[in-house]
Design an enzyme around this catalytic site. Structure first.
Site, PDB file in Angstrom:
ATOM      1  N   TRP A 102       0.810  -1.228   0.000  1.00 19.89           N
ATOM      2  CA  TRP A 102       0.000   0.000   0.000  1.00 19.89           C
ATOM      3  C   TRP A 102       0.833   1.263   0.000  1.00 19.89           C
ATOM      4  CZ3 TRP A 102      -4.353  -0.170  -2.128  1.00 19.89           C
ATOM      5  CH2 TRP A 102      -5.203  -1.262  -1.991  1.00 19.89           C
ATOM      6  N   ASP A 173      -1.197   6.686   6.192  1.00 21.92           N
ATOM      7  CA  ASP A 173      -2.323   5.903   5.669  1.00 21.92           C
ATOM      8  C   ASP A 173      -2.694   4.907   6.769  1.00 21.92           C
ATOM      9  OD1 ASP A 173      -4.050   4.123   4.538  1.00 21.92           O
ATOM     10  OD2 ASP A 173      -2.792   3.613   2.814  1.00 21.92           O
ATOM     11  N   LYS A 197     -12.108  -1.357   6.836  1.00 25.22           N
ATOM     12  CA  LYS A 197     -11.277  -2.269   7.624  1.00 25.22           C
ATOM     13  C   LYS A 197     -11.714  -2.220   9.091  1.00 25.22           C
ATOM     14  CE  LYS A 197      -8.989  -2.601   3.738  1.00 25.22           C
ATOM     15  NZ  LYS A 197      -7.988  -1.698   3.268  1.00 25.22           N
TER      16      LYS A 197
HETATM   17  C1  LIG Z   1      -7.447  -1.194   1.941  1.00 21.35           C
HETATM   18  C2  LIG Z   1      -6.323  -0.249   1.952  1.00 21.35           C
HETATM   19  C3  LIG Z   1      -6.195   0.767   0.992  1.00 21.35           C
HETATM   20  C4  LIG Z   1      -7.175   0.929  -0.161  1.00 21.35           C
HETATM   21  O1  LIG Z   1      -8.379   1.436   0.281  1.00 21.35           O
HETATM   22  P1  LIG Z   1      -9.517   1.821  -0.779  1.00 21.35           P
HETATM   23  O2  LIG Z   1     -10.628   2.304   0.074  1.00 21.35           O
HETATM   24  O3  LIG Z   1      -9.846   0.594  -1.562  1.00 21.35           O
HETATM   25  O4  LIG Z   1      -8.965   2.897  -1.668  1.00 21.35           O
HETATM   26  C5  LIG Z   1      -5.129   1.628   1.092  1.00 21.35           C
HETATM   27  N1  LIG Z   1      -4.234   1.525   2.094  1.00 21.35           N
HETATM   28  C6  LIG Z   1      -4.330   0.567   3.033  1.00 21.35           C
HETATM   29  C7  LIG Z   1      -3.308   0.501   4.117  1.00 21.35           C
HETATM   30  C8  LIG Z   1      -5.371  -0.346   2.995  1.00 21.35           C
HETATM   31  O5  LIG Z   1      -5.468  -1.308   3.921  1.00 21.35           O
END
Ligand SMILES: *Cc1c(COP(=O)(O)O)cnc(C)c1O
Length: 361
Positions: A102, A173, A197
């Site tokens: 990511w 993030d 999540k």
């Molecule tokens: C799931 C995830 C993403 C992507 O999220 P989206 O909502 O699909 O854009 C980005 N970064 C991390 C750390 C994630 O777990």
């Protein structure tokens, strides 16, 4: 009672009591004779949802008045673009700390907007993967900000030391990390997370931003990603995903009832420790990540004999344990055990792992 235990990485499990509440009030929300999905986001009833969600999140994460919470759409990937477009200011450079899938994706997207540097912190020593600590990161003096990802959802890697560089904006993030343990928000310029999540259903994205960083977007930044415009319109510049917002609000209330982040943090440690202990006590299950960098949210492991993978997945499903398949780029098994996964679910997985090892090991 749970019918199954769902280990999906995202969209992931939502607390059962939250689903029951949503079900109960689905067709007649607040005695309005209709559902929360069918009313205007501008009504006083919905604005109350918004105010409470914001307040509850502020309480849960101990967010000071120096910060603003913005709710928007486009997920974390939307923020991969929004971050450089909103925060480069007069700079042309940005540092991207690369710890896995990511953070690398965020770097790749940022290249469209700036001269970003991909700083690798993932290393291997004695066949074990580990991450360099922040004081070992090679960041640039002339970068606008440092972007990193404390929990790599796909790789099962976590960084628990919080970066703290003087005069540098830290961006995190937090998609699969937020609300799983206490953090010091004051160390960050921006924290963002998609909901699916550890918060609620997909659709809503949360941005926690230091107020003085709002207002520097480039002219080309789309209005729906422009922090200043989102803020000016109280996160309602365009029609927000109201159901996702409402349900996330219920999850915040649920988490407060569990004792907040402090309590869930203890439980998250207990849950992940249980699985890593089984892995470490066997030659049948393998995890080659340094103990300090193992994710408490996404427990990734392999079977010594990869031919047993599909049998593991099939038998675990028959046992009531769902979605344990690892991400295709990593393979193996991944047990995502976010806040909503009860201890009983992890105990059941632990029991299954021991049983499976006895049968095939
Ligand atoms: C799931 C995830 C993403 C992507 O999220 P989206 O909502 O699909 O854009 C980005 N970064 C991390 C750390 C994630 O777990």
């Amino acid at each position: 009672m749970n019918l199954i235990y769902n280990f999906s990485a995202g969209p992931a499990m939502i607390p059962e009591t939250v689903l029951c509440k949503a079900k109960k009030e689905l067709k007649n929300w607040k005695n309005l004779g209709c559902s929360v999905m069918e009313i205007s986001h501008r009504t006083e009833n919905f604005c109350q949802v918004v105010r409470e969600a914001e307040k509850d999140l502020k309480d849960l994460l101990n967010i000071s008045d120096a910060y603003k919470i913005l709710f928007c759409q486009g997920g974390a990937r939307g923020q991969f673009s929004a971050i450089p477009m909103n925060l480069l200011g007069k700079f042309s450079k940005a540092d991207y700390i690369n710890s896995g899938y990511w953070s690398n994706s965020a770097f790749l997207e940022s290249q469209k907007y700036c001269n970003s540097e991909n700083i690798f912190i993932r290393k291997v020593k004695n066949q074990r993967t580990y991450l360099l600590k922040p004081d070992q990161w090679n960041i640039n003096d002339d970068s606008a900000y440092v972007h990193y990802c404390p929990n790599e959802t796909i790789d099962g890697l976590s960084l628990y030391e919080e970066p703290n560089f003087k005069n540098k904006i830290i961006i995190g993030d937090f998609s699969s990390f937020i609300l799983s343990r206490s953090v010091d928000i004051n160390k960050y310029g921006v924290i963002y997370a998609s909901a699916q999540k550890n918060i609620g259903p997909s659709g809503i994205t949360i941005i926690i931003i230091r107020k003085d960083l709002i207002g520097y977007a480039s002219k080309l930044c789309p209005s729906i990603l422009n922090y200043h415009i989102i803020n000016q319109h109280n996160s309602m510049f365009n029609t927000p995903p109201t159901f996702s917002w409402y349900l996330s609000g219920l999850v915040f209330k649920w988490l407060k009832k569990q004792g907040g982040v402090k309590e869930i943090e203890k439980l998250n440690k207990e849950k992940s420790d249980m699985l890593y202990q089984i892995i470490d006590n066997s030659n049948f299950y393998i995890n080659n990540i340094n103990k300090e960098n193992r994710s408490q949210m996404n427990v990734v492991f392999h079977l010594f004999d990869s031919k047993l993978n599909s049998i593991f997945l099939k038998e675990s499903e028959n046992f009531g344990l769902y979605a344990l398949k690892g991400h295709f780029i990593v393979g193996g098994i991944r047990a995502s055990i976010y806040n909503a996964m009860p201890l009983e679910g992890v105990k059941k997985l632990a029991k299954f792992m021991l049983f499976f090892e006895k049968k095939y090991g």
